[in-house]
Design a protein around this motif. Structure first.
Motif, PDB file in Angstrom:
ATOM      1  N   HIS A 683      95.738 -20.823 -41.350  1.00  0.00           N
ATOM      2  CA  HIS A 683      94.901 -20.436 -40.216  1.00  0.00           C
ATOM      3  C   HIS A 683      94.884 -21.571 -39.196  1.00  0.00           C
ATOM      4  CE1 HIS A 683      91.626 -18.637 -37.930  1.00  0.00           C
ATOM      5  NE2 HIS A 683      91.720 -17.566 -38.680  1.00  0.00           N
ATOM      6  N   TRP A 684      94.816 -21.186 -37.894  1.00  0.00           N
ATOM      7  CA  TRP A 684      94.640 -22.153 -36.821  1.00  0.00           C
ATOM      8  C   TRP A 684      93.238 -22.743 -36.855  1.00  0.00           C
ATOM      9  CZ3 TRP A 684      98.278 -24.119 -33.704  1.00  0.00           C
ATOM     10  CH2 TRP A 684      99.439 -23.394 -33.455  1.00  0.00           C
ATOM     11  N   SER A 685      93.086 -23.943 -36.327  1.00  0.00           N
ATOM     12  CA  SER A 685      91.766 -24.509 -36.092  1.00  0.00           C
ATOM     13  C   SER A 685      91.147 -23.828 -34.877  1.00  0.00           C
ATOM     14  CB  SER A 685      91.867 -26.016 -35.863  1.00  0.00           C
ATOM     15  OG  SER A 685      90.627 -26.553 -35.463  1.00  0.00           O
ATOM     16  N   LEU A 686      89.816 -23.616 -34.931  1.00  0.00           N
ATOM     17  CA  LEU A 686      89.133 -22.915 -33.853  1.00  0.00           C
ATOM     18  C   LEU A 686      88.743 -23.835 -32.705  1.00  0.00           C
ATOM     19  CD1 LEU A 686      86.797 -20.561 -35.913  1.00  0.00           C
ATOM     20  CD2 LEU A 686      89.081 -20.107 -35.029  1.00  0.00           C
ATOM     21  N   THR A 687      88.799 -25.151 -32.903  1.00  0.00           N
ATOM     22  CA  THR A 687      88.349 -26.085 -31.872  1.00  0.00           C
ATOM     23  C   THR A 687      89.416 -27.089 -31.450  1.00  0.00           C
ATOM     24  OG1 THR A 687      87.435 -27.489 -33.631  1.00  0.00           O
ATOM     25  CG2 THR A 687      85.926 -25.941 -32.544  1.00  0.00           C
ATOM     26  N   ARG A 688      90.431 -27.293 -32.256  1.00  0.00           N
ATOM     27  CA  ARG A 688      91.500 -28.222 -31.906  1.00  0.00           C
ATOM     28  C   ARG A 688      92.819 -27.465 -31.794  1.00  0.00           C
ATOM     29  NH1 ARG A 688      92.178 -33.809 -34.750  1.00  0.00           N
ATOM     30  NH2 ARG A 688      93.742 -33.755 -33.085  1.00  0.00           N
ATOM     31  N   PRO A 689      93.453 -27.493 -30.628  1.00  0.00           N
ATOM     32  CA  PRO A 689      94.663 -26.673 -30.426  1.00  0.00           C
ATOM     33  C   PRO A 689      95.868 -27.122 -31.219  1.00  0.00           C
ATOM     34  CG  PRO A 689      94.250 -28.072 -28.516  1.00  0.00           C
ATOM     35  CD  PRO A 689      93.051 -28.212 -29.414  1.00  0.00           C
ATOM     36  N   GLY A 690      95.901 -28.361 -31.669  1.00  0.00           N
ATOM     37  CA  GLY A 690      97.066 -28.858 -32.391  1.00  0.00           C
ATOM     38  C   GLY A 690      96.891 -28.948 -33.890  1.00  0.00           C
ATOM     39  N   PHE A 692      96.166 -26.988 -37.679  1.00  0.00           N
ATOM     40  CA  PHE A 692      96.101 -25.759 -38.467  1.00  0.00           C
ATOM     41  C   PHE A 692      96.119 -26.131 -39.952  1.00  0.00           C
ATOM     42  CE2 PHE A 692     100.457 -26.490 -37.105  1.00  0.00           C
ATOM     43  CZ  PHE A 692     101.180 -26.435 -38.289  1.00  0.00           C
ATOM     44  N   TYR A 693      95.564 -25.230 -40.770  1.00  0.00           N
ATOM     45  CA  TYR A 693      95.387 -25.453 -42.207  1.00  0.00           C
ATOM     46  C   TYR A 693      96.296 -24.494 -42.972  1.00  0.00           C
ATOM     47  CZ  TYR A 693      91.048 -27.319 -40.238  1.00  0.00           C
ATOM     48  OH  TYR A 693      90.120 -27.981 -39.475  1.00  0.00           O
ATOM     49  N   TRP A 704      97.738 -29.965 -40.815  1.00  0.00           N
ATOM     50  CA  TRP A 704      98.741 -30.388 -39.832  1.00  0.00           C
ATOM     51  C   TRP A 704      98.041 -30.748 -38.530  1.00  0.00           C
ATOM     52  CZ3 TRP A 704     104.328 -29.999 -40.059  1.00  0.00           C
ATOM     53  CH2 TRP A 704     104.810 -29.622 -41.310  1.00  0.00           C
ATOM     54  N   ASP A 705      98.429 -31.874 -37.941  1.00  0.00           N
ATOM     55  CA  ASP A 705      97.958 -32.298 -36.628  1.00  0.00           C
ATOM     56  C   ASP A 705      99.191 -32.630 -35.797  1.00  0.00           C
ATOM     57  OD1 ASP A 705      96.701 -33.242 -34.403  1.00  0.00           O
ATOM     58  OD2 ASP A 705      95.479 -34.741 -35.421  1.00  0.00           O
ATOM     59  N   LEU A 706      99.525 -31.763 -34.838  1.00  0.00           N
ATOM     60  CA  LEU A 706     100.755 -31.917 -34.076  1.00  0.00           C
ATOM     61  C   LEU A 706     100.739 -33.138 -33.174  1.00  0.00           C
ATOM     62  CD1 LEU A 706     101.414 -28.191 -33.102  1.00  0.00           C
ATOM     63  CD2 LEU A 706     102.337 -29.485 -35.022  1.00  0.00           C
ATOM     64  N   THR A 714      99.632 -34.012 -41.922  1.00  0.00           N
ATOM     65  CA  THR A 714      98.891 -35.258 -41.747  1.00  0.00           C
ATOM     66  C   THR A 714      98.095 -35.617 -42.985  1.00  0.00           C
ATOM     67  OG1 THR A 714      98.701 -34.727 -39.401  1.00  0.00           O
ATOM     68  CG2 THR A 714      97.240 -36.436 -40.242  1.00  0.00           C
ATOM     69  N   LEU A 715      97.604 -34.605 -43.685  1.00  0.00           N
ATOM     70  CA  LEU A 715      96.755 -34.831 -44.856  1.00  0.00           C
ATOM     71  C   LEU A 715      96.928 -33.671 -45.815  1.00  0.00           C
ATOM     72  CD1 LEU A 715      94.407 -36.420 -46.260  1.00  0.00           C
ATOM     73  CD2 LEU A 715      92.818 -34.981 -44.969  1.00  0.00           C
ATOM     74  N   SER A 716      96.935 -33.981 -47.117  1.00  0.00           N
ATOM     75  CA  SER A 716      96.941 -32.975 -48.185  1.00  0.00           C
ATOM     76  C   SER A 716      95.760 -33.265 -49.097  1.00  0.00           C
ATOM     77  CB  SER A 716      98.254 -32.999 -48.976  1.00  0.00           C
ATOM     78  OG  SER A 716      99.333 -32.616 -48.162  1.00  0.00           O
ATOM     79  N   GLN A 717      94.931 -32.254 -49.320  1.00  0.00           N
ATOM     80  CA  GLN A 717      93.709 -32.430 -50.107  1.00  0.00           C
ATOM     81  C   GLN A 717      93.620 -31.349 -51.161  1.00  0.00           C
ATOM     82  OE1 GLN A 717      90.129 -32.738 -47.773  1.00  0.00           O
ATOM     83  NE2 GLN A 717      88.772 -32.483 -49.520  1.00  0.00           N
ATOM     84  N   ASN A 718      93.245 -31.755 -52.367  1.00  0.00           N
ATOM     85  CA  ASN A 718      93.088 -30.806 -53.476  1.00  0.00           C
ATOM     86  C   ASN A 718      91.730 -30.130 -53.391  1.00  0.00           C
ATOM     87  OD1 ASN A 718      92.088 -30.566 -56.656  1.00  0.00           O
ATOM     88  ND2 ASN A 718      94.129 -29.793 -56.240  1.00  0.00           N
TER      89      ASN A 718
END
Length: 852
Positions: A683-690, A692-693, A704-706, A714-718
């Protein structure tokens, strides 16, 4: 005091026969004795006041300090088992009582709680006799005890006890030193023939050998910066005086460009007074929901936040079964309810509402015009409609809805009435589509069309004068995309009134009549079949994304959603739907009817829903896809437009992710490499255009942070230990955002999004847009170079063909002339060789040539 029982006594008691009286056995409970303290015949018990009255063993009345024991008949305990069953206080020692050889058991009052509880039971005859008649101590031993002084220490061997963890191992784990960096390993080898040979070392110039040294150049690191020290330096600034008017002109220009009346300190305070730390980038667990009352194992298939009520979230659950298992257990599945559960932050245990359906729901969506209308797609291909208007008061908080605290708190403002949480409400569906005329397989995606347009049977677009969402679009695994209209369709031949009365069905009192005209007779308005061209096979769609999907994001705005909900509550437009489409509607000429489709084979299609007539047969057929790309190596489960850019689409499937631009037909702007685990949702983030999760099958979420990285997350979290099935973010307020993550085991995780992932930078929208434009130019350059290379390749092939043609088109005269030239050159060579060898003199040169 009870004495220690010998091993022979224990074997003897176990070998005796028990009573013939049998009791119903539910679950055998292993009794707990004091064997660790050296008294295996003692079993501690807790006797309540009611039990003490039943067996006449009341404390300080029937049992006292002088006589702290009571003999209880075994039959009386068996009667208590029959009357109270497992809630009897003697139930933990039921096995001991059944195997007891005697008729009376000894119950002792433990006033000092020596064995942990207020009573204990002696489970052997020998222990009972030793307690009632303790053995006499010989006089010699008593005299010896008198002579022993009190100061003599008597050694008592330690008794082993079970380990009870108090958290010390966690402290040891934190304080222990661990090597996190990967160690460098070197392997040096030599030939076997040189084993044992002397080794000679010598110096060499590192610059003369390739890769002999590595230069570590200095570079600035943003993570480690030096703070500048403040110095007390006196300075005085004197403005430069000018007679010209340039300063006034520049000041006037600045006043026109910038807002000179803004309070910079106030804005700074608002920016700093946000939740969490700016350096924190991890998602924080806020709450979790699990259906504890479900008798079967279920997974969550879809998530949707309520558009107007904050803190209320709906999830659809389905059985965790394969197709073969569903066929095998089809009879049992009919008896299990298929539900959509409404969870609230105020009650994490009991669902607030339960929407019933004929079969498992795999996708559903709230109506953007009225959140009380819900549409869902079943696994059997049917469309379901619910109307929860009658239960709106149960889930709305009227008292605290208007007044909100000025200070931001982590607790949501939505709090239900405590009386409404006692029992869950089961709500039946209003209408279900016809199973003969609808989809034949599971419905994988469903969308409400915007309230600004409507579609007819041919796919043409017209203005929507009703002002509410009245049409749906669904896609299914039966290779079709269907458009549905919830309004009653006009029939060409009206039915007589007598026949209508005969066919009338009594409506249950708890089912609203909003969509009664659709129940069991609802047919799709039009069907779009995705054909594979000349073959008889079709594409199998899994997700769709229309051009107007970005408009639905705007309905999530609080003021707009609340006004629409209030308007729907006053006028009830869905209770008085106009029949079918109006005859005179204004068509929309410049409307884009093309849309993106993700397939089960990992393909991304860009096609048109408008029908066209076959010139040979005259039938309405679907247009061929505009473009077809095979990018993903698995089924596409996410096709979603960006909430900030209408022409940017995110697709996720298999082991990679891609980002597309609608006007670019050469390929994706971004295509990631294969991930270590298969992607399952996104899903896309609702507040940051770059941002998505993406959810993975191993329970991790890739963020991901473009603006930071474009080649990897950018980050992977369990998040959990099983597959993530759905991801849905939601904005609670300007300072607090949540993301809902569902897993395969049926648990819904609510996590709080940190400040860095929820608040965009000043120019983030323009920066991400510039990145997309740069990628478009890169694709155009690559396509241009590809066309140039193809043209060059064609020209080279044409030159080769021309050379071959020239060789075959030589005439007979040209071939004879070439042979004559070759023969003359041979004669000249022969003459030169003979002269050099002295076989022919120079004078004889002419005669020799003439003779030849």
């Amino acid at each position: 005091m009870a004495t220690k029982t010998s091993k022979q006594g224990k074997k003897a008691t176990r070998g005796k026969k028990t009573q013939n009286l049998t009791l119903p056995v539910s679950e055998e409970v292993e009794p707990v004795n004091m064997e660790s303290l050296g008294h295996p015949e003692i079993y501690p018990l807790v006797l309540t006041t009611k039990t003490q009255e039943i067996f006449n063993c009341r404390v300080e009345e029937d049992v006292t300090d002088e006589q702290p024991y009571k003999l209880i008949n075994k039959e009386t305990i068996f009667e208590d088992f029959k009357n109270r069953g497992a809630i009897s206080d003697f139930y933990p020692v039921k096995k001991i009582i059944q195997e007891y050889p005697g008729d009376e058991l000894l119950l002792v009052y433990d006033k000092d709680f020596k064995y942990g509880l207020n009573f204990y039971l002696i489970g052997t005859e020998e222990g009972k006799e030793n307690y009632l008649n303790p053995p006499e101590v010989p006089e010699e031993q008593e005299e010896h005890k008198e002579h022993i002084s009190e100061e003599v220490y008597v050694y008592k061997p330690p008794v082993s006890k079970p380990w009870v963890s108090l958290g010390s191992e966690k402290e040891i784990e934190e304080e222990s030193v661990k090597e996190y960096t990967k160690q460098i390993k070197y392997m040096i080898s030599r030939k076997r023939s040189k084993f044992g040979a002397p080794t000679k070392f010598s110096d060499q110039n590192a610059s003369n050998v390739k890769d002999a040294y590595v230069e570590c150049t200095a570079y600035p690191d943003k993570n480690f910066t030096l703070k500048q020290l403040e110095k007390d330096v006196s300075m005085q600034v004197v403005p430069q005086i000018k007679d010209t008017s340039t300063q006034t002109r520049i000041a006037l220009q600045q006043n026109e460009i910038t807002n000179t009346f803004i309070d910079d300190w106030k804005c700074l305070a608002e920016e700093e007074g946000t939740f969490g730390d700016k350096t924190d980038t991890h998602l924080k667990e806020y709450q979790s929901f699990t259906d504890l009352h479900s008798p079967t194992e279920k997974m969550i298939t879809c998530i949707s936040w309520h558009p107007t009520i904050y803190g209320l979230i709906a999830v659809s659950v389905a059985e965790r079964l394969s197709f073969e298992e569903r066929v095998h257990f089809s009879g049992k599945l009919l008896l299990q309810p298929s539900l959509i559960l409404f969870w609230s932050f105020s009650d994490p245990i009991h669902p607030q509402l339960m929407l019933e359906s004929p079969d498992d729901i795999f996708c559903f969506q709230f109506c953007p015009s009225d959140p009380n209308i819900i549409a869902g797609g079943c696994i059997n291909g049917q469309i379901i409609l619910w109307d929860i208007t009658a239960h709106a008061d149960r889930i709305e908080n009227i008292k605290s809805g208007g007044s909100r605290s000025k200070k931001a708190t982590l607790k949501p403002m939505f709090i239900l009435e405590p009386e409404s949480n006692k029992e869950a409400m089961y709500i039946r569906h209003c209408a279900v589509s016809s199973i003969e005329n609808g989809h034949k397989k599971v419905i994988t995606d469903i969308h409400w069309l915007s309230d600004t347009f409507e579609v007819n049977r041919l796919g043409s677009v017209f203005e929507n004068r009703s002002g509410i969402c009245c049409q749906l679009v669904t896609c299914s695994a039966d290779c079709t995309i269907c458009f549905w209209d919830i309004r009653p369709q006009k029939t060409s031949t009206p039915q007589p009134t007598e026949k209508k009365k005969e066919e009338s069905i009594e409506i249950p009192f708890d089912v609203p009549s909003t969509f009664l005209h659709l129940d069991l007779s609802w047919k799709p308005l039009s069907k779009v079949r995705l054909s594979k061209g000349e073959t008889s096979l079709d594409h199998c769609p899994t997700k769709v994304s229309l051009n107007e999907d970005h408009l639905l994001y705007k309905t999530q705005d609080k003021a707009l959603a609340q006004s629409k909900a209030a308007k729907a509550g006053e006028m009830n437009p869905y209770h008085n739907l106009e029949g079918g489409m109006a005859n005179h509607l204004k068509p929309i000429e410049d409307f884009c009817t093309k849309f993106f489709v993700g397939t089960e084979e990992g393909e991304v299609m860009y096609t048109d829903w408008k029908m066209e007539r076959d010139p040979e047969t005259g039938r309405l057929t679907t247009k061929k896809p505009v473009n077809l790309y095979t990018v993903h190596d698995g089924a596409v489960h996410t096709v979603q437009r960006s909430p900030f850019y209408n022409d940017i689409i995110l697709t996720i499937g298999g082991w990679n992710v891609a980002i597309w631009k609608e006007s670019v037909m050469t390929g994706p702007l971004l295509q990631s490499c294969c991930a270590p685990k298969r992607y399952t949702s996104g899903h896309w983030s609702l507040t940051r255009p770059g941002v998505f999760y993406i959810g993975r099958e191993d329970g991790y979420v890739d963020i991901w942070d473009l603006l930071e990285k474009t080649h990897e997350p950018t980050l992977s979290q369990n998040i959990c230990i099983t597959m993530i099935t759905y991801i849905k973010p939601w904005t609670f307020s300007s300072k607090q955002q949540f993301i809902a993550i569902a897993d395969y085991y049926g648990t819904l995780h609510i996590l709080e999004i940190p400040w860095t992932l929820s608040h965009p930078s000043t120019n983030e929208i323009s920066s991400v847009n510039y990145y997309f434009e740069r990628e478009v130019k890169h694709l155009e350059y690559v396509e241009q170079r590809r066309s140039i290379r193809e043209q060059e390749k064609k020209e080279m092939e044409l030159e080769k063909e021309k050379k071959k043609v020239k060789t075959y088109e030589k005439s007979k005269e040209q071939m004879e002339a070439e042979l004559k030239i070759d023969y003359d050159s041979y004669l000249e060579l022969e003459k030169t060789v003979l002269i050099n060898l002295g076989l022919v003199k120079v004078a004889e040169k002419t005669s020799f040539i003439d003779s030849m």
